[in-house]
Motif scaffolding. Structure first.
Motif, PDB file in Angstrom:
ATOM      1  N   LEU A 211       0.813  -1.218   0.000  1.00 23.33           N
ATOM      2  CA  LEU A 211       0.000   0.000   0.000  1.00 23.33           C
ATOM      3  C   LEU A 211       0.843   1.263   0.000  1.00 23.33           C
ATOM      4  O   LEU A 211       2.009   1.266   0.401  1.00 23.33           O
ATOM      5  CB  LEU A 211      -0.971  -0.008   1.193  1.00 23.33           C
ATOM      6  CG  LEU A 211      -0.412  -0.202   2.605  1.00 23.33           C
ATOM      7  CD1 LEU A 211      -0.077   1.138   3.229  1.00 23.33           C
ATOM      8  CD2 LEU A 211      -1.439  -0.922   3.453  1.00 23.33           C
ATOM      9  N   ALA A 212       0.238   2.351  -0.509  1.00 27.71           N
ATOM     10  CA  ALA A 212       0.862   3.677  -0.450  1.00 27.71           C
ATOM     11  C   ALA A 212      -0.144   4.618   0.195  1.00 27.71           C
ATOM     12  O   ALA A 212      -1.368   4.416   0.064  1.00 27.71           O
ATOM     13  CB  ALA A 212       1.219   4.151  -1.855  1.00 27.71           C
ATOM     14  N   VAL A 213       0.371   5.633   0.919  1.00 33.41           N
ATOM     15  CA  VAL A 213      -0.549   6.472   1.698  1.00 33.41           C
ATOM     16  C   VAL A 213      -0.519   7.939   1.282  1.00 33.41           C
ATOM     17  O   VAL A 213      -1.190   8.774   1.890  1.00 33.41           O
ATOM     18  CB  VAL A 213      -0.237   6.355   3.212  1.00 33.41           C
ATOM     19  CG1 VAL A 213      -0.581   4.976   3.727  1.00 33.41           C
ATOM     20  CG2 VAL A 213       1.210   6.704   3.505  1.00 33.41           C
ATOM     21  N   GLY A 214       0.300   8.283   0.268  1.00 32.26           N
ATOM     22  CA  GLY A 214       0.417   9.693  -0.126  1.00 32.26           C
ATOM     23  C   GLY A 214       1.297  10.437   0.861  1.00 32.26           C
ATOM     24  O   GLY A 214       1.913   9.821   1.748  1.00 32.26           O
ATOM     25  N   GLN A 215       1.327  11.791   0.748  1.00 35.20           N
ATOM     26  CA  GLN A 215       2.293  12.518   1.577  1.00 35.20           C
ATOM     27  C   GLN A 215       1.651  13.413   2.635  1.00 35.20           C
ATOM     28  O   GLN A 215       2.259  14.337   3.139  1.00 35.20           O
ATOM     29  CB  GLN A 215       3.229  13.314   0.664  1.00 35.20           C
ATOM     30  CG  GLN A 215       4.219  12.362  -0.002  1.00 35.20           C
ATOM     31  CD  GLN A 215       4.932  12.984  -1.164  1.00 35.20           C
ATOM     32  OE1 GLN A 215       4.307  13.643  -1.988  1.00 35.20           O
ATOM     33  NE2 GLN A 215       6.228  12.782  -1.237  1.00 35.20           N
ATOM     34  N   ARG A 216       0.406  13.117   2.975  1.00 35.58           N
ATOM     35  CA  ARG A 216      -0.307  13.856   4.015  1.00 35.58           C
ATOM     36  C   ARG A 216       0.310  13.545   5.392  1.00 35.58           C
ATOM     37  O   ARG A 216       0.621  12.374   5.676  1.00 35.58           O
ATOM     38  CB  ARG A 216      -1.774  13.396   3.966  1.00 35.58           C
ATOM     39  CG  ARG A 216      -2.704  13.995   4.970  1.00 35.58           C
ATOM     40  CD  ARG A 216      -4.142  13.514   4.702  1.00 35.58           C
ATOM     41  NE  ARG A 216      -4.304  12.055   4.711  1.00 35.58           N
ATOM     42  CZ  ARG A 216      -4.411  11.322   5.810  1.00 35.58           C
ATOM     43  NH1 ARG A 216      -4.343  11.878   6.995  1.00 35.58           N
ATOM     44  NH2 ARG A 216      -4.588  10.013   5.725  1.00 35.58           N
ATOM     45  N   PRO A 217       0.509  14.581   6.275  1.00 37.78           N
ATOM     46  CA  PRO A 217       1.098  14.279   7.596  1.00 37.78           C
ATOM     47  C   PRO A 217       0.244  13.250   8.346  1.00 37.78           C
ATOM     48  O   PRO A 217      -0.980  13.356   8.370  1.00 37.78           O
ATOM     49  CB  PRO A 217       1.084  15.634   8.318  1.00 37.78           C
ATOM     50  CG  PRO A 217       0.898  16.660   7.268  1.00 37.78           C
ATOM     51  CD  PRO A 217       0.202  16.015   6.116  1.00 37.78           C
ATOM     52  N   GLY A 218       0.895  12.262   8.917  1.00 38.72           N
ATOM     53  CA  GLY A 218       0.182  11.269   9.730  1.00 38.72           C
ATOM     54  C   GLY A 218      -0.527  10.189   8.918  1.00 38.72           C
ATOM     55  O   GLY A 218      -1.200   9.314   9.488  1.00 38.72           O
ATOM     56  N   ALA A 219      -0.363  10.203   7.583  1.00 36.00           N
ATOM     57  CA  ALA A 219      -1.108   9.247   6.750  1.00 36.00           C
ATOM     58  C   ALA A 219      -0.715   7.798   7.055  1.00 36.00           C
ATOM     59  O   ALA A 219      -1.574   6.909   7.124  1.00 36.00           O
ATOM     60  CB  ALA A 219      -0.872   9.562   5.275  1.00 36.00           C
ATOM     61  N   LEU A 220       0.582   7.569   7.290  1.00 32.30           N
ATOM     62  CA  LEU A 220       1.022   6.194   7.571  1.00 32.30           C
ATOM     63  C   LEU A 220       0.503   5.741   8.935  1.00 32.30           C
ATOM     64  O   LEU A 220       0.004   4.621   9.086  1.00 32.30           O
ATOM     65  CB  LEU A 220       2.556   6.093   7.507  1.00 32.30           C
ATOM     66  CG  LEU A 220       3.115   4.709   7.834  1.00 32.30           C
ATOM     67  CD1 LEU A 220       2.607   3.656   6.853  1.00 32.30           C
ATOM     68  CD2 LEU A 220       4.642   4.713   7.841  1.00 32.30           C
ATOM     69  N   VAL A 221       0.580   6.629   9.913  1.00 33.33           N
ATOM     70  CA  VAL A 221       0.090   6.294  11.267  1.00 33.33           C
ATOM     71  C   VAL A 221      -1.395   5.924  11.184  1.00 33.33           C
ATOM     72  O   VAL A 221      -1.833   4.925  11.767  1.00 33.33           O
ATOM     73  CB  VAL A 221       0.300   7.484  12.234  1.00 33.33           C
ATOM     74  CG1 VAL A 221      -0.274   7.172  13.606  1.00 33.33           C
ATOM     75  CG2 VAL A 221       1.764   7.822  12.352  1.00 33.33           C
TER      76      VAL A 221
END
Ligand SMILES: O=C(O)C(=O)C[C@]1(C(=O)O)C=C[C@@H](O)C=C1
Length: 386
Positions: free
Chosen positions: A304-314
Motif C-alpha cells: 500500500l501507499a498512503v500519499g504525503q499527508r502528515p500522519g497518513a502512515l500512522v
C-alpha cells in the motif's frame, strides 16, 4: 593390544537396530497426526493446540528426567517432532481446500540451478506437496516473475529476506507491479562454506566468486582477507560452475556443503556467514491465490501507499491496531516514477477471509492511495530450522 571387553561392532549394530525402531515409531506418530487432522476436519478445531503441547512437553520432560534425559534435550527433540506434525496437518488441509494442489509435476522457476540455495528451497516445497519438478532455472528475479506471468512456469520460488543481509529490495520492487500472488513461504537454513576446486589453503586465495547475497552475508569473514578480489555472479550455481572450470588454487567460491558435493568442490572453511543462525525466507508465487484453511496459522501480505499527508502512515497502521491484527513485517521501497513517495509492504498474521481482516481491508482501501492484497498463505515461521 588387549581385547576390549565391549565389542564395538556389536554395540554399533545394536544402535543401528534401535535407530531403525525409532524411525518406525516416528512414522507411526506421523500416521496418528494424519488421524488427528482428519478428526479436526470434522470438528473444525484449530491445528495448533498450545495447551496440549505444554501438557505433552511437561509430561515428557518429567518422565525423561527419571530416565536421566536432560529436559533441554527432550524439549528440543519433541518441539521438532510436534512442528513436523503441525506441518503435515497443515499441508493435508491445504491440499484438501485446494484440490488443484496435488502430487503432480510442477514447472518451477527459480534462481540458478542444482546446488543453489533456491534449488534447496524448491526441493523443500516439493517434499511438502509430494510433487515432482520440471526444472526452470532462471538467471534473474525478473525472469522468474516473467516465467510464471507468461505461463511458462506454474510456480516461482524466490528469496525475499535473510537474517543477516535483510530484505532483498529487488524482489520487493517486483512485487510492486506483479499480478502474481504469494501462495506459500518457507525458511531455509543457509550455511556458507568457502569451497575450492583443487588442493589449496585460505592464504593462497586471491579471488572469491559468489552471488551478491552470500557475499553480503559473509562480509565479516571476507574482510579478514588482505587483498581479495570479489567476483559477483548472477547466482550461486553459476559461481560454483565457473570455479569448478577454472580449477585454480587461488580461486574460491561461497556456497553450501551440499552444493560443494554436487560440483565436486572441497570445503576449506565451514560456516563463514556473519550470523551463525543464517536463514533465508522464500516466497512461492503463482497466478492464482490459495484458500488457507481457517484451522491453520495464516499470513496475509499487503502492498500500500498512503500519499504525503502528515500522519497518513500512522492512520493506516492504526487500522490494524483497531482490528486487533498483528503486523509481523513492514518494509518500504521508493515508487518508480513518483519521487519521494514510498510503497509499504506489510505482512500480518491473519487469514484474509476473517471478519476483522475484511473490515480492515475495507478501511485501508478508503484511507490509502494504492492498495493490493498480494497473497494469503500458511504462516510457516514456527517451522524455521537451524
Ligand atoms: O493433539 C493434537 O491436537 C495435535 O494436533 C497433535 C500435536 C502433536 O503432534 O502432538 C500437534 C499439534 C498440536 O499443537 C498439538 C499436538
Amino acid at each position: 593390544m588387549a581385547k576390549a571387553k565391549i565389542d564395538l561392532d556389536q554395540v554399533r549394530n545394536d544402535i543401528t537396530a534401535l535407530d531403525e525402531n525409532l524411525l518406525n515409531l516416528l512414522a507411526q506418530r506421523r500416521a496418528l497426526s494424519l488421524q488427528v487432522v482428519q478428526s479436526k476436519v470434522e470438528t473444525k478445531k484449530a491445528i495448533r493446540d498450545s495447551y496440549r503441547e505444554t501438557l505433552l512437553l511437561q509430561n515428557l520432560t518429567e518422565k525423561g528426567k527419571k530416565l536421566n534425559l536432560k529436559a533441554d534435550y527432550i524439549n528440543q527433540v519433541y518441539r521438532q517432532i510436534i512442528e513436523d506434525s503441525v506441518e503435515l496437518q497443515q499441508d493435508y488441509l491445504l491440499q484438501l481446500n485446494n484440490p488443484e494442489i496435488k502430487s503432480a509435476e510442477y514447472k518451477i522457476a527459480y534462481l540458478g540451478s542444482k546446488g543453489s540455495y533456491s534449488h534447496a528451497a524448491v526441493e523443500k516445497y516439493l517434499a511438502g506437496v509430494n510433487g515432482g519438478l520440471i526444472d526452470l532455472g532462471c538467471n534473474s528475479f525478473n525472469a522468474i516473475f516473467a516465467a510464471v506471468e507468461d505461463k511458462k512456469a506454474d510456480l516461482g520460488v524466490i528469496p525475499i529476506e535473510n537474517t543477516s543481509s535483510g530484505s532483498i529490495n529487488e524482489v520487493y520492487d517486483l512485487l510492486q507491479t506483479t499480478r502474481l500472488k504469494i501462495v506459500d513461504e518457507l525458511f531455509i537454513p543457509v550455511k556458507h562454506n568457502l569451497l575450492v576446486a583443487c588442493e589449496t589453503n585460505p592464504a593462497q586465495i586471491k579471488t572469491i566468486y559468489g552471488h551478491h547475497q552470500p557475499i553480503a552475508q559473509c562480509s565479516d569473514f571476507l574482510a579478514e582477507f588482505d587483498d581479495i578480489k570479489l567476483e559477483v555472479m548472477d547466482s550461486t550455481s553459476s559461481a560454483l560452475e565457473v570455479v569448478k572450470k577454472l580449477n585454480d588454487p587461488s580461486v574460491a567460491v561461497l556456497g553450501s556443503a551440499e552444493a560443494g558435493k554436487h560440483y565436486n568442490l572441497q570445503s576449506i572453511q565451514a560456516d563463514v556467514a556473519n550470523q551463525k543462525d543464517n536463514q533465508t525466507r522464500f516466497i512461492i508465487v503463482a497466478r492464482e491465490s490459495v484458500n488457507v484453511p481457517f484451522q491453520c496459522a495464516a499470513k496475509t501480505s499487503l502492498v500500500l501507499a498512503v500519499g504525503q499527508r502528515p500522519g497518513a502512515l500512522v492512520d493506516a497502521l492504526m487500522i490494524f491496531k483497531q482490528h486487533d491484527i498483528n503486523m509481523c513485517k513492514i518494509e518500504s521501497r521508493p515508487i518508480k516514477g513518483r519521487p519521494w513517495e514510498e510503497m509499504f509492504y506489510i505482512d500480518v498474521t491473519e487469514n484474509v477471509t476473517t471478519e476483522p481482516m475484511q473490515s480492515a481491508i475495507k478501511a485501508l482501501k478508503a484511507s490509502t492511495t494504492d492498495f493490493t492484497e498480494i497473497g494469503c498463505y500458511l504462516d510457516r515461521s514456527s517451522q524455521t530450522q537451524k
